[in-house]
Design a protein around this motif. Structure first.
Motif, short mmCIF file in Angstrom:
data_model
loop_
_atom_site.label_atom_id
_atom_site.label_comp_id
_atom_site.label_asym_id
_atom_site.label_seq_id
_atom_site.Cartn_x
_atom_site.Cartn_y
_atom_site.Cartn_z
N THR A 150 0.73 -1.20 0.15
CA THR A 150 -0.22 -0.01 0.04
C THR A 150 0.95 1.27 0.02
O THR A 150 0.59 2.17 -0.82
N LEU A 151 1.83 1.29 0.71
CA LEU A 151 2.72 2.32 0.75
C LEU A 151 3.47 2.67 -0.42
O LEU A 151 3.54 3.96 -0.87
N LEU A 152 3.82 1.52 -1.14
CA LEU A 152 4.63 1.83 -2.43
C LEU A 152 3.81 2.17 -3.63
O LEU A 152 4.21 2.75 -4.59
N ALA A 153 2.31 2.05 -3.41
CA ALA A 153 1.52 2.49 -4.33
C ALA A 153 1.61 4.12 -4.51
O ALA A 153 1.13 4.51 -5.80
N THR A 154 2.18 4.75 -3.73
CA THR A 154 2.36 6.28 -3.60
C THR A 154 3.87 6.74 -3.55
O THR A 154 4.21 7.79 -4.06
N ALA A 155 4.37 5.75 -2.91
CA ALA A 155 5.71 6.29 -2.47
C ALA A 155 6.92 5.95 -3.55
O ALA A 155 7.96 6.53 -3.81
N LEU A 156 6.62 5.01 -4.28
CA LEU A 156 7.44 4.50 -5.51
C LEU A 156 7.00 5.16 -6.80
O LEU A 156 5.83 5.39 -7.05
N LYS A 157 8.05 5.82 -7.50
CA LYS A 157 7.61 6.47 -8.54
C LYS A 157 6.93 5.33 -9.68
O LYS A 157 7.28 4.32 -9.82
N ASP A 158 6.15 6.03 -10.26
CA ASP A 158 5.18 5.22 -11.34
C ASP A 158 6.03 4.59 -12.48
O ASP A 158 7.13 5.01 -12.80
N ARG A 159 5.65 3.30 -12.73
CA ARG A 159 6.53 2.60 -13.91
C ARG A 159 7.71 2.36 -13.42
O ARG A 159 8.79 2.58 -14.27
N SER A 160 8.15 1.96 -12.17
CA SER A 160 9.55 1.74 -11.78
C SER A 160 9.55 0.52 -10.89
O SER A 160 8.37 0.12 -10.29
N GLU A 189 7.04 12.72 4.36
CA GLU A 189 6.00 12.42 5.49
C GLU A 189 5.14 11.37 5.69
O GLU A 189 5.17 10.55 6.67
N GLY A 190 4.77 10.92 4.41
CA GLY A 190 4.02 9.58 4.36
C GLY A 190 5.04 8.45 4.90
O GLY A 190 4.58 7.35 5.52
N LEU A 191 6.26 8.36 4.47
CA LEU A 191 7.07 7.41 4.67
C LEU A 191 7.28 7.39 6.52
O LEU A 191 7.31 6.23 6.90
N GLN A 196 6.19 4.67 11.60
CA GLN A 196 5.85 4.92 12.83
C GLN A 196 4.61 4.36 13.28
O GLN A 196 4.37 3.51 14.37
N SER A 197 3.56 4.28 12.31
CA SER A 197 2.40 3.49 12.76
C SER A 197 2.37 2.07 12.89
O SER A 197 1.62 1.18 13.45
N HIS A 198 3.47 1.56 12.06
CA HIS A 198 3.84 0.09 11.97
C HIS A 198 4.80 -0.54 12.85
O HIS A 198 5.25 -1.56 12.95
N GLY A 199 5.23 0.59 13.77
CA GLY A 199 6.30 0.06 14.84
C GLY A 199 7.61 -0.25 14.10
O GLY A 199 8.28 -1.26 14.69
N LEU A 200 8.20 0.06 12.96
CA LEU A 200 9.49 -0.52 12.47
C LEU A 200 10.49 0.08 13.38
O LEU A 200 10.42 1.19 13.90
N ALA A 201 11.55 -0.75 13.30
CA ALA A 201 12.88 -0.42 14.06
C ALA A 201 13.51 0.82 13.16
O ALA A 201 14.02 1.62 13.85
N ARG A 202 13.61 0.57 11.93
CA ARG A 202 13.66 1.71 11.06
C ARG A 202 13.24 1.50 9.65
O ARG A 202 13.11 0.46 9.03
N LEU A 203 13.44 2.70 8.95
CA LEU A 203 13.05 2.87 7.34
C LEU A 203 13.95 3.80 6.89
O LEU A 203 14.37 4.79 7.27
N ALA A 213 18.56 6.67 6.64
CA ALA A 213 17.43 6.48 7.69
C ALA A 213 16.46 7.51 7.60
O ALA A 213 16.60 8.77 7.79
N ARG A 214 15.19 7.02 7.41
CA ARG A 214 14.09 8.22 7.39
C ARG A 214 13.49 7.97 8.80
O ARG A 214 12.75 8.99 9.21
N TRP A 215 13.45 7.08 9.20
CA TRP A 215 12.81 6.71 10.60
C TRP A 215 13.83 5.80 11.39
O TRP A 215 14.00 4.59 10.97
N GLU A 216 14.26 6.17 12.52
CA GLU A 216 15.24 5.37 13.51
C GLU A 216 14.69 5.76 14.91
O GLU A 216 15.74 6.59 15.24
N PRO A 217 13.98 5.63 15.71
CA PRO A 217 13.73 6.00 17.06
C PRO A 217 14.86 5.50 17.99
O PRO A 217 14.84 6.42 19.04
#
Length: 409
Positions: A150-160, A189-191, A196-203, A213-217
């Motif tokens: 679901t995330l990649l449907a908007t975060a990933l550039k189209d046709r890539s 911000e979406g990333l 955060q919402s899925h409790g990842l260790a890092r993204l 790293a875009r997220w690493e609490p």
């Protein structure tokens, strides 16, 4: 060929069943019968594949084999590679990791409009199998597949396309997306919201300029031998905790209480940190991020480790250097360690524990060591890539003309 067909007697390296007269049959199990028209009659060692994606998905090749046949395949891969080099030795029964224990994997993603396909590639193809289930991944890793789609449907550039690296670390699930990510504040911000919402260790994102790293609490680590080691995004990690434990136990059995040890191709320190704390370890590794992480972890843990940023292909340990150690641990990549094996064959280090993920390159290097005076004592095969044709092992080499008590140079 008899009227009842030819019996499949073994499984070849790439997963085909083979009859006594050399006929190959895809998806055949030992004990199956191969008829003249190519039809297979199921034998006693065939099982119903548990996954709906088999055999199309390239993540698995052997789900049709029952566990004894799969274990025999792993063992025979090793003994066959040795025989091909004219070598023999005690090959122990294979150890298999259980299903749903893979703690690292690389999936592939492709976006076309709002539709994203995410999964392993089809066998011998770039086509991606869109995973609806998976019997090899840890449940915690598979749980993020659908949300990532679901995330990649908007975060990933189209046709890539992108590669998605997943790893189970001390803090949870670590995700690295390597590919062209959409630009702009909203995408960034979406990333962050997703992580955060899925409790990842890092993204982390790698758009061609290295992982960021875009997220690493909190700092991400992987614990090796009781020591938390910084885990750079996308780093190598043994595929399963069970497989790692089997490899470590075999290395322990191979080198015993060696007091001064060289760990070559040390990576993050899988075998460095599982040595007793009193052991003096030299760790050689070409990867800058890996050796930096190992050195930092050793310092914090108070371990006696000499961490050396060293390309062992271009600058292998010399015979004189090797003879300073009671035991040498050798864990090269799939290509093996031709250059390092060449110099070790000229040395008189008492024990070598060789860890390999490629029986063919291992057997080539083993031949050089044996021609140099080492004796292949035993080999422990490990099948931690369950239902795949990848095989790992630990082998013990000894020199009967030298002991760990011999004077060090």
């Amino acid at each position: 060929m008899s009227l009842d067909g030819d019996v499949i007697v073994r499984v070849a390296a790439k997963g085909d069943g083979v009859t006594a007269d050399g006929r190959h049959a895809p998806l055949a199990a030992p004990g199956d019968r191969l008829l003249g028209d190519g039809t297979l009659i199921a034998g006693p060692h065939r099982q119903v594949p548990p996954c709906r994606h088999f055999p199309g998905c390239g993540g698995c090749r052997l789900q049709h084999l029952d566990p004894p046949s799969e274990a025999a395949f792993v063992t025979e891969r090793v003994s066959g590679a040795l025989a091909g080099q004219g070598l023999s030795g005690m090959v122990r029964p294979a150890l298999l990791s259980p299903p749903r224990t893979r703690r690292r994997a690389t999936l592939h993603a492709e976006r076309r409009g709002r539709q994203v396909t995410l999964g392993f590639s089809e066998s011998a193809s770039h086509r991606i199998i869109d995973l609806a289930e998976c019997h090899i991944l840890l449940p915690s890793l598979f749980a993020v597949v659908a949300p990532l789609r679901t995330l990649l449907a908007t975060a990933l550039k189209d046709r890539s396309r992108a590669d998605v690296h997943l790893a189970q670390v001390d803090q949870g699930v670590d995700v690295l997306i390597a590919g062209p990510i959409a630009d702009g504040l909203a995408a960034a911000e979406g990333l962050t919201r997703f992580a955060q919402s899925h409790g990842l260790a890092r993204l982390s994102i790698d758009d061609g300029y290295g992982a960021e790293a875009r997220w690493e609490p909190e700092p991400v680590t992987i614990t090796l031998g009781g020591v938390p080691v910084p885990f750079p995004a996308g780093s190598f990690l043994q595929a399963t905790a069970d497989g790692e434990a089997a490899l470590v136990a075999a290395v322990d059995a191979a080198i015993g209480n060696a007091a001064i040890v060289a760990d070559l191709f040390a990576g993050l320190g899988t075998f460095t940190f599982t040595r007793p704390a009193r052991t003096r370890v030299y760790a050689g590794e070409a990867g800058r991020e890996a050796i930096t992480a190992l050195k930092a972890a050793a310092g914090r843990a108070g371990r006696v480790v000499a961490a050396d940023h060293r390309d062992l292909f271009r600058r292998p340990l010399t015979p004189a250097e090797a003879e300073r150690f009671d035991a040498i641990i050798l864990d090269p990549p799939r290509a093996g360690a031709r250059e390092q094996a060449t110099t070790l064959a000229q040395a008189k280090a008492p024990i070598i524990a060789y860890i390999s993920c490629n029986p063919s390159s291992f057997a080539r290097d083993a031949k050089m060591l044996c021609e140099g005076g080492y004796r292949l004592d035993w080999v422990q095969p490990v099948g931690q890539f369950r239902w795949s044709t990848h095989v790992e092992l630990v082998a013990r080499f000894v020199r009967d003309d030298v002991t760990p008590d011999s004077p060090r140079r």
